[in-house]
Write an enzyme that holds these catalytic residues in place. Structure first.
Site, mmCIF file in Angstrom:
data_model
loop_
_atom_site.group_PDB
_atom_site.id
_atom_site.type_symbol
_atom_site.label_atom_id
_atom_site.label_comp_id
_atom_site.label_asym_id
_atom_site.label_seq_id
_atom_site.Cartn_x
_atom_site.Cartn_y
_atom_site.Cartn_z
ATOM 1 N N TYR A 94 34.668 33.918 46.134
ATOM 2 C CA TYR A 94 35.041 35.164 45.472
ATOM 3 C C TYR A 94 34.450 36.350 46.230
ATOM 4 C CZ TYR A 94 36.010 38.171 41.416
ATOM 5 O OH TYR A 94 36.475 39.147 40.579
ATOM 6 N N PRO A 100 41.055 48.210 46.638
ATOM 7 C CA PRO A 100 41.851 47.185 47.324
ATOM 8 C C PRO A 100 43.327 47.099 46.924
ATOM 9 C CG PRO A 100 40.501 46.186 45.612
ATOM 10 C CD PRO A 100 40.135 47.637 45.638
ATOM 11 N N CYS A 124 38.060 45.223 37.638
ATOM 12 C CA CYS A 124 37.927 43.917 38.291
ATOM 13 C C CYS A 124 37.438 44.053 39.729
ATOM 14 C CB CYS A 124 39.249 43.171 38.258
ATOM 15 S SG CYS A 124 39.672 42.659 36.590
ATOM 16 N N HIS A 125 38.145 44.835 40.522
ATOM 17 C CA HIS A 125 37.760 44.935 41.925
ATOM 18 C C HIS A 125 37.697 46.370 42.404
ATOM 19 C CE1 HIS A 125 39.671 41.012 41.196
ATOM 20 N NE2 HIS A 125 38.570 40.593 41.750
ATOM 21 N N GLY A 126 37.603 47.312 41.448
ATOM 22 C CA GLY A 126 37.310 48.693 41.795
ATOM 23 C C GLY A 126 38.425 49.495 42.443
#
Lengths: 420, 169
Positions: free
Chosen positions: A294, B148, B133-135
Site C-alpha cells: 500500500y 493522485p 483516502c489518498h489526499g
C-alpha cells in the site's frame, strides 16, 4: 524418493498398495531424508499447513451461519458473535488466523531469502510459493469484505478501482467485477463464492509445492547440495516431525494470545460500523500484512504507475532466482549479501510503517525512498553482488566442519594429516 | 517426403480446431457476461431529486446507481472563483461553464477519480472537496487541483425537469 523399494508388511496392505500405492507415499513421507541441520526457521512450512487447515475448518463453520447479502451480512456476523454457540471463538480464530497465516508466510519467505532457497534447482518451488502468496492476499482481501462493515465496503471499492487504472478497458473491467455501478450486493455474493474457492486452490498448490520440494529435497542453513540419504540426513519422522510439532506449539501460544486477549487489535474499529456508500471513513488503511505494498502504491503520484509499481513489487519476487546471480545459496557464506538482506528487512518494515500513516510530508518522502530502495535491492544490488562479492569458502558437507574442525576443506585436510 | 503436402486430413484437423474454438468461446462467454450488471441493476438508471430545500452554499448528497451524487447550490463568490481559474492551471482542463450549465447548480458524481472514495465537502486547499483516502484536492467546480486523482469528478447526465426537480441519468 528413498532408494529402497517399500513393501507393506501385512497381506492386506500389500494387496491394497498394489492397487493404490498410498502406503508407498506414506512411507516416502515418513522416511524422507532431511538435512540434519535444519533450524527453527524451517518449521514454518508445517506451521503454514496448520494455518491453512485452521482457516478452512473455521471458514466452513462460519459459512454455515453467515448470509451473503448486502442487507443481512453485517447482522449475520453479529449474530455469529452473539447468538451462535462458540461463534465468537470461531470467528476470532478465523479473523486472527488470517494475520497469523501472513506472519508465518513472511517468516517463511524471508527464511528463503536468507538461505537462498529460491535458487536452482528450487525455482519452481519458489514460484509456486509466490502464486500461493498472491492467492493468500486475494483470499484475505475477499474475506475482509464479507462482514460488510465500513472498511469492508471501502476497502473493496479502493482495491477494485485499482483495475480502473488500466487504459481503455479499465472502467469496463471494474463494472464487470462489481456487477453494477458500485460495490453492492452482486459484488458481495461473488466475493463470497471466490473467498470459498481460493483456499482449496491454495491447498492444491501446497501439494505441488511439497511435491516439487521432494524432488531436490530441503535446502539447509549451510546451503550446499547434500547426498541423501547420507550422514548429513535424518528421516523426516520422528526427527523433523517432533521439531515441527514443538515449533507449532510455540506458534499456537502466540495465536491463542491474540484470539483470547486482544482479538480486535489487528482489525479496525470502523469495520464494526455497517457499510455506508455515502460516507468514506477518514482513514482507509488495509490490514497490516498489505501495508508495505500500500505504501508503494501511494508513493507514486500517478494512478497507473502506482498500480504498476505495487504489482511489480510482488511479481519481481518471481524473477528472484534469475536476478540473484550468486552461486552461493546461504547468506552465512555471503558477508555482503547478509548486510543487504537485513537492510531489505528494515526497508520492508519501514514501508509497512509509513503505509499505515497518512501519505503526506515526511511520511511520503520516506515511503518514496524506501520504495526506490526496494526495487534497487532486487534490480541492481542482487545482480551486481553475484560477481562483485567475495564469498567465504563453503564446506563440502554438513558434517565436515564439525568433524574436520574447520569450514575450509584445505585446513581440515591439513589438520587430519597433522593428527595422523 | 521432403515437402509436406496439404491433404484432406489437414483440412479436417484445421476445420475441427476452428469449430472447437468457436464452441469453447460461445460456452465461456455466458460465464463471463453473467458477472456484468444485470437487468434489475440497469433498471435503476435514473433518479429524480427535489432540490427546493437546498439553500445557497449547501450541498446535498443523493444516491444514484449506488453512488453518491453531490448537488451543490453555489454562492455568487464560489461561481466567480470557479470561473476565474485559468485553464492552464488545471491538470484536467475543463471550463466551469461546461461543467455547470446553470452556474448556481453543480451536479456531479461524488466519487474521487483516483480509487473511488467519497471526497469531503468544503475541505482541502481549493475550498472544494478533499478526498481523505489518498489526499486529492478538488476545487469548487469539482476539478482536480492536487493529488493522485487523474481527472475531474465526473458530471453525470442530468436535466431540470422543472425549477425544483433534477433528473439524474
Amino acid at each position: 524418493m528413498s532408494d529402497h523399494e517399500y513393501t507393506p508388511k501385512s497381506k492386506f496392505g500389500k494387496w491394497f498398495n498394489d492397487r493404490l500405492p498410498l502406503l508407498t507415499l506414506a512411507n516416502h513421507l515418513t522416511d524422507y531424508p532431511t538435512p540434519k541441520n535444519l533450524n527453527y526457521w524451517w518449521t514454518f512450512g508445517g506451521i503454514l499447513t496448520f494455518c491453512l487447515i485452521t482457516q478452512i475448518v473455521t471458514g466452513l463453520v462460519l459459512a454455515m451461519h453467515y448470509i451473503a447479502h448486502a442487507d443481512m451480512a453485517f447482522d449475520s456476523v453479529e449474530h455469529i458473535m452473539r447468538d451462535v454457540n462458540y461463534g465468537w471463538l470461531i470467528r476470532y480464530i478465523h479473523a486472527n488466523g488470517a494475520s497469523m497465516f501472513f506472519l508465518a508466510v513472511y517468516i517463511h519467505i524471508f527464511r528463503s531469502l536468507f538461505y537462498g532457497s529460491y535458487k536452482a534447482p528450487r525455482e519452481i518451488i519458489w514460484i509456486i510459493g509466490i502464486i500461493i502468496y498472491l492467492l493468500m492476499m486475494a483470499a484475505a482481501f475477499l474475506g475482509y469484505v464479507l462482514p460488510w462493515g465500513q472498511m469492508s465496503f471501502w476497502g473493496a471499492t479502493v482495491i477494485t478501482n485499482l483495475f480502473s487504472a488500466i487504459p481503455l478497458v479499465g472502467e469496463g473491467i471494474v463494472t464487470w467485477l462489481w456487477g453494477g455501478y458500485s460495490v453492492d450486493n452482486p459484488t458481495l455474493t461473488r466475493f463470497f463464492t471466490l473467498h470459498y474457492l481460493i483456499p482449496f486452490l491454495i491447498l492444491g498448490l501446497v501439494v505441488l509445492h511439497i511435491w516439487a520440494l521432494h524432488v531436490p529435497g530441503n535446502n539447509n542453513p549451510v546451503g550446499i547440495d547434500i547426498k541423501k540419504p547420507s550422514k548429513d540426513t535424518v528421516p523426516f519422522h520422528p526427527y523433523i516431525v517432533i521439531k515441527d510439532g514443538f515449533a507449532l506449539l510455540m506458534f499456537m501460544i502466540v495465536f491463542a494470545f491474540f484470539v483470547f486477549y486482544t482479538p480486535n487489535i489487528l482489525g479496525h474499529a470502523d469495520n464494526y460500523i455497517e457499510a455506508n456508500p455515502l460516507v468514506t471513513p477518514a482513514h482507509i488503511v488495509p490490514e497490516w500484512y498489505l501495508l508495505p505494498f500500500y505504501a508503494i502504491l501511494r508513493s507514486v503520484p500517478d494512478k497507473l504507475l502506482g498500480v504498476i509499481a505495487m504489482l511489480s513489487a510482488i511479481l519481481i519476487l518471481a524473477a528472484l532466482p534469475w536476478l540473484d546471480s550468486s552461486k552461493i545459496r546461504s547468506a552465512v557464506f555471503r558477508p555482503l549479501y547478509k548486510q543487504f538482506y537485513w537492510i531489505l528487512v528494515a526497508d520492508v518494515l519501514i514501508l509497512g510503517y509509513v503505509g499505515a500513516m497518512p501519505a503526506e510530508g515526511l511520511y511520503l518522502l520516506v515511503a518514496r525512498v524506501a520504495t526506490a530502495y526496494y526495487f534497487l535491492h532486487f534490480l541492481v544490488i542482487l545482480p551486481v553482488l553475484g560477481w562483485k562479492e567475495k564469498t567465504l569458502p563453503i564446506p563440502l558437507s554438513i558434517t565436515e566442519p564439525i568433524l574436520g574442525g574447520s569450514p575450509n576443506l584445505a585446513t581440515a585436510k591439513n589438520k587430519e594429516s597433522l593428527n595422523n | 517426403m521432403s515437402e509436406k503436402k496439404t491433404n484432406r486430413r489437414d483440412f479436417l484437423f484445421t476445420a475441427t480446431y476452428a469449430v472447437g474454438a468457436v464452441g469453447v468461446g460461445a460456452t465461456i462467454w455466458p460465464m463471463i457476461d453473467q458477472m456484468n450488471p444485470d437487468a434489475s441493476v440497469k433498471a435503476l438508471a435514473s433518479t429524480e431529486v427535489d432540490v427546493s430545500a437546498v439553500s445557497p452554499g449547501k450541498t446535498i448528497t443523493v444516491l444514484w446507481r449506488g453512488k453518491p451524487v453531490f448537488i451543490r447550490r453555489r454562492t455568487q463568490d464560489e461561481i466567480a472563483e470557479a470561473r476565474s481559474v485559468k485553464l492552464g492551471d488545471l491538470k484536467h482542463p475543463e471550463k466551469d461553464e461546461d461543467r455547470a450549465k446553470d452556474p448556481e447548480w453543480l451536479v456531479m458524481l461524488g466519487v474521487c477519480t483516483h480509487l473511488g472514495c467519497v471526497p469531503l465537502d468544503q475541505k482541502g486547499e481549493y475550498n472544494g472537496w478533499f478526498c481523505p483516502c489518498h489526499g486529492s484536492h478538488y476545487d469548487i467546480s469539482g476539478r482536480i487541483r492536487k493529488g493522485p486523482a487523474p481527472t475531474n469528478m465526473e458530471i453525470p447526465k442530468y436535466e431540470f425537469v422543472n425549477a425544483n426537480t433534477i433528473k439524474i441519468g
